[in-house]
Design a protein around this motif. Structure first.
Motif, PDB file in Angstrom:
ATOM      1  N   TYR A   7       0.837  -1.206   0.000  1.00 29.89           N
ATOM      2  CA  TYR A   7       0.000   0.000   0.000  1.00 29.89           C
ATOM      3  C   TYR A   7       0.868   1.250   0.000  1.00 29.89           C
ATOM      4  O   TYR A   7       0.629   2.184  -0.769  1.00 29.89           O
ATOM      5  N   ILE A  11       1.058   4.179  -2.863  1.00 29.84           N
ATOM      6  CA  ILE A  11       0.786   5.593  -2.592  1.00 29.84           C
ATOM      7  C   ILE A  11       1.989   6.442  -2.994  1.00 29.84           C
ATOM      8  O   ILE A  11       1.832   7.524  -3.571  1.00 29.84           O
ATOM      9  N   LEU A  39      -3.338  13.120  -0.435  1.00 39.55           N
ATOM     10  CA  LEU A  39      -2.348  12.069  -0.678  1.00 39.55           C
ATOM     11  C   LEU A  39      -1.549  11.779   0.591  1.00 39.55           C
ATOM     12  O   LEU A  39      -1.261  10.617   0.898  1.00 39.55           O
ATOM     13  N   MET A  42      -3.675   9.747   2.831  1.00 40.53           N
ATOM     14  CA  MET A  42      -3.685   8.344   2.412  1.00 40.53           C
ATOM     15  C   MET A  42      -2.458   7.618   2.948  1.00 40.53           C
ATOM     16  O   MET A  42      -2.560   6.496   3.453  1.00 40.53           O
ATOM     17  N   SER A  46      -1.933   4.710   6.771  1.00 38.93           N
ATOM     18  CA  SER A  46      -1.349   3.373   6.913  1.00 38.93           C
ATOM     19  C   SER A  46      -0.553   3.222   8.205  1.00 38.93           C
ATOM     20  O   SER A  46      -0.196   2.110   8.582  1.00 38.93           O
ATOM     21  N   LEU A  58      -8.555   0.830   4.771  1.00 38.65           N
ATOM     22  CA  LEU A  58      -7.614   1.551   3.904  1.00 38.65           C
ATOM     23  C   LEU A  58      -8.100   1.581   2.465  1.00 38.65           C
ATOM     24  O   LEU A  58      -8.048   2.607   1.799  1.00 38.65           O
ATOM     25  N   VAL A  62      -9.058   4.934   0.342  1.00 41.59           N
ATOM     26  CA  VAL A  62      -8.199   5.315  -0.779  1.00 41.59           C
ATOM     27  C   VAL A  62      -8.918   5.271  -2.121  1.00 41.59           C
ATOM     28  O   VAL A  62      -8.662   6.107  -2.992  1.00 41.59           O
ATOM     29  N   VAL A  66      -8.251   7.918  -5.313  1.00 38.92           N
ATOM     30  CA  VAL A  66      -7.543   7.516  -6.532  1.00 38.92           C
ATOM     31  C   VAL A  66      -8.441   7.689  -7.759  1.00 38.92           C
ATOM     32  O   VAL A  66      -8.023   8.231  -8.781  1.00 38.92           O
ATOM     33  N   SER A 102     -11.504  13.122  -0.509  1.00 40.49           N
ATOM     34  CA  SER A 102     -11.204  12.742   0.878  1.00 40.49           C
ATOM     35  C   SER A 102     -12.477  12.540   1.686  1.00 40.49           C
ATOM     36  O   SER A 102     -12.572  11.618   2.501  1.00 40.49           O
ATOM     37  N   GLY A 105     -13.999   9.210   0.745  1.00 37.64           N
ATOM     38  CA  GLY A 105     -13.242   8.122   1.358  1.00 37.64           C
ATOM     39  C   GLY A 105     -13.567   7.974   2.838  1.00 37.64           C
ATOM     40  O   GLY A 105     -13.811   6.867   3.324  1.00 37.64           O
TER      41      GLY A 105
END
Length: 126
Positions: A7, A11, A39, A42, A46, A58, A62, A66, A102, A105
């Protein structure tokens, strides 16, 4: 290679592509902040235990970022001048797309957690 490492590599590559792609058209510092904050969220997600506990969180966080980045920014990258002339919100697009991505997400993660709570409350998963 475990999921978290893959991941983070994904990213980092995605940030590199966006950086190279927007490098020629993005000059305003505030626009750079609006583009890269999602970004960095994101990537930072993690490292948060809440997200590390379940991989699906996650992915849900994400995926909209994306998808909306890819759909929203690549017309700007290929023909910036024509899009800027035809768009009524030419400068705001760089702010609106990352913020909504965002929010989508985060919303998907919240809906996922609500669904899990309801399933646990009614013992549907067992």
């Amino acid at each position: 290679m475990n999921f978290t490492a893959a991941y983070r590599i994904f990213i980092a590559l995605f940030m590199l592509i966006v950086t190279v792609g927007l490098g020629m058209t993005l000059n305003d510092f505030t626009s750079v902040v609006y583009v890269f904050v999602p970004l960095l969220l994101m990537l930072g997600a993690s490292f948060i235990p809440f997200f590390k506990a379940r991989k699906l969180r996650l992915v849900l966080f994400v995926a909209p970022i994306v998808i909306l980045y890819s759909v929203g920014f690549y017309p700007w990258l290929t023909n910036y001048q024509e899009v800027a002339v035809s768009s009524s919100t030419s400068t705001l697009d760089f702010i609106i797309i990352p913020v909504w991505a965002s929010l989508y997400g985060a919303g998907f993660v919240v809906l996922h957690e609500i669904g899990l709570s309801v399933a646990r409350a009614f013992n549907w998963g067992e």
